[in-house]
Design an enzyme around this catalytic site. Sequence first.
Site, PDB file in Angstrom:
ATOM      1  N   HIS A 124       1.001  -1.073   0.084  1.00  0.00           N
ATOM      2  CA  HIS A 124      -0.071   0.175   0.028  1.00  0.00           C
ATOM      3  C   HIS A 124       0.941   1.197   0.023  1.00  0.00           C
ATOM      4  CE1 HIS A 124      -2.839   3.087   1.777  1.00  0.00           C
ATOM      5  NE2 HIS A 124      -3.409   2.259   1.507  1.00  0.00           N
ATOM      6  N   ASP A 201       3.301  -4.609   8.027  1.00  0.00           N
ATOM      7  CA  ASP A 201       2.062  -4.060   7.907  1.00  0.00           C
ATOM      8  C   ASP A 201       0.966  -5.052   7.989  1.00  0.00           C
ATOM      9  OD1 ASP A 201      -0.201  -2.556   7.099  1.00  0.00           O
ATOM     10  OD2 ASP A 201       0.651  -1.813   5.458  1.00  0.00           O
ATOM     11  N   GLN A 204      -4.177  -5.225   6.928  1.00  0.00           N
ATOM     12  CA  GLN A 204      -5.305  -6.172   6.361  1.00  0.00           C
ATOM     13  C   GLN A 204      -5.280  -7.631   6.879  1.00  0.00           C
ATOM     14  OE1 GLN A 204      -7.709  -5.431   4.400  1.00  0.00           O
ATOM     15  NE2 GLN A 204      -7.067  -3.196   3.782  1.00  0.00           N
ATOM     16  N   LYS A 227      -9.983  -0.841  10.467  1.00  0.00           N
ATOM     17  CA  LYS A 227     -10.288  -1.885   9.452  1.00  0.00           C
ATOM     18  C   LYS A 227     -10.666  -3.205  10.287  1.00  0.00           C
ATOM     19  CE  LYS A 227      -6.947  -0.019   6.435  1.00  0.00           C
ATOM     20  NZ  LYS A 227      -7.691   0.265   5.237  1.00  0.00           N
ATOM     21  N   CYS A 365      -4.701   2.530  -3.681  1.00  0.00           N
ATOM     22  CA  CYS A 365      -3.519   2.871  -3.144  1.00  0.00           C
ATOM     23  C   CYS A 365      -2.354   2.027  -3.591  1.00  0.00           C
ATOM     24  CB  CYS A 365      -3.455   3.176  -1.477  1.00  0.00           C
ATOM     25  SG  CYS A 365      -4.843   4.431  -1.317  1.00  0.00           S
TER      26      CYS A 365
HETATM   27  N1  PLP Z   1      -1.304  -0.740   4.818  1.00  0.00           N
HETATM   28  C1  PLP Z   1      -2.432  -1.416   4.113  1.00  0.00           C
HETATM   29  C2  PLP Z   1      -2.038  -2.894   3.661  1.00  0.00           C
HETATM   30  C3  PLP Z   1      -3.788  -1.030   3.841  1.00  0.00           C
HETATM   31  O1  PLP Z   1      -4.578  -1.888   3.375  1.00  0.00           O
HETATM   32  C4  PLP Z   1      -3.903   0.340   4.279  1.00  0.00           C
HETATM   33  C5  PLP Z   1      -5.401   0.911   4.221  1.00  0.00           C
HETATM   34  O2  PLP Z   1      -5.940   0.514   2.884  1.00  0.00           O
HETATM   35  C6  PLP Z   1      -2.932   1.066   4.779  1.00  0.00           C
HETATM   36  C7  PLP Z   1      -1.940   0.559   5.339  1.00  0.00           C
HETATM   37  C8  PLP Z   1      -3.276   2.486   5.569  1.00  0.00           C
HETATM   38  O3  PLP Z   1      -4.107   2.531   6.549  1.00  0.00           O
HETATM   39  P1  PLP Z   1      -4.771   3.940   7.186  1.00  0.00           P
HETATM   40  O4  PLP Z   1      -5.094   4.595   6.077  1.00  0.00           O
HETATM   41  O5  PLP Z   1      -5.542   3.371   8.236  1.00  0.00           O
HETATM   42  O6  PLP Z   1      -3.462   4.416   7.646  1.00  0.00           O
END
Ligand code: PLP
Length: 407
Positions: A124, A201, A204, A227, A365
């Site tokens: 992302h 990270d 998800q 999420k 993204c």
């Molecule tokens: N990392 C992953 C894999 C994501 O899917 C997302 C959001 O869709 C993020 C990071 C960013 O999360 P946030 O916008 O809650 O900071």
Amino acid sequence: MAFDIDTIRAQFPIFQRPTPLGQPLTYLDSAATSQKPQVVIDALVDFYQHFNANIGRGSYWPASAATQAYEDARQQVAHFLRMPGTHAVVFTSGTTDAINKVARSFLLPRLRTGDEVVITEMEHHANLVPWQQLCLQAGAILRVVPLGTDGRLDMHTYSQWLGAKTRMVALTAVSNTLGLVNDVQTMTRMAHDRGIPVLVDAAQAVAHQIVDVGAIDCDFLVFSGHKMYGPTGIGVLCARKKLLDDMPPVAFGGGMVRHVTFGHTGFAPVPQRHEAGTPPIAGAIGLQAAIVFLEAIGMDAIHQYLSELTSYAMQQIEGLHGVTVLNRQAVGAPLFSFVIDGIHPHDIAGLLNESGIAVRAGHHCTQPLMEAMGVAATTRISFGVYNTTHDVDRLVVALQEAMDFFG
Ligand code: PLP
């Protein structure tokens, strides 16, 4: 506890009212943000109605109650992550904030010209741009592990790029675009064998699988509350304590200090040192309620239910003529992307919306991943604990109608 979908779905008030076009809501965008169960909403209301106060400073009630609730939430997160005593929980505003904190506080002081940072092709933007910008600033090199021909990460390339100049590995546990699950435990071990720190990270992952920080043994693990059925504005940075102790704070102000003079500031210990200002108190309390909600159902039960639902959905959608599921052989999480011959994903999403079906269309993204796959955009569906085969059936009917319309 058995997975009782009717009881679980009934706990989400958003499904009790129709969309503005009078349709029932079929929500298939939980990877962007999940819907909220009543217990989470109630926890937020309870805080604001009954013991709202700032934390850490007041010697009066309700400040003591709010402080206790905030610290209880921290304990709950630690327990949820099976966190060993070597690690600590820092609250952030979300995954993005947590990654930026690690980038600026941990890596930036260590990064020199010619050093390398390893990420994967499926990151992302939140786990790409912060490292990219640091590399540009320091004259370092961003190494990107591609997907192999089997649709999974190319582990041979990963192994080759863990070298003497690698200062950090940052990788996602689950791709938010493809639903690909990475073996973060093995990848962490491989990096550690070469003395390289790892950030995982888990944005998800946390909502549908057990995330065991002790087993993964990563140095940093990050995720967002929203999420996983919690509120927006709260996130978690779970990190090795001895690294957090050495990391200089990157945000300064109240709450993170021990003693201040005009000439000098002594910082508070971890975790407060990395939580400047008034933290997301209600967010932490809501996150705790979300964890209690998830654990009452059981992460294994959730994982099994969503795996079966995803398989069913993939089968149904692949049965439609002209639809291609991307990277289908590697999907292991409750989400996937597809494209439809001759119809732009935004047109699909717009038409589905008229039937009360919420899906995401676009690059999710992950623009460099889209480019690598040779597509400009996809339609993505992602499931939460409230979704049913009925949702999938509605989607399939509406997709067929959309294809007939554009046909
Ligand atoms: N990392 C992953 C894999 C994501 O899917 C997302 C959001 O869709 C993020 C990071 C960013 O999360 P946030 O916008 O809650 O900071």
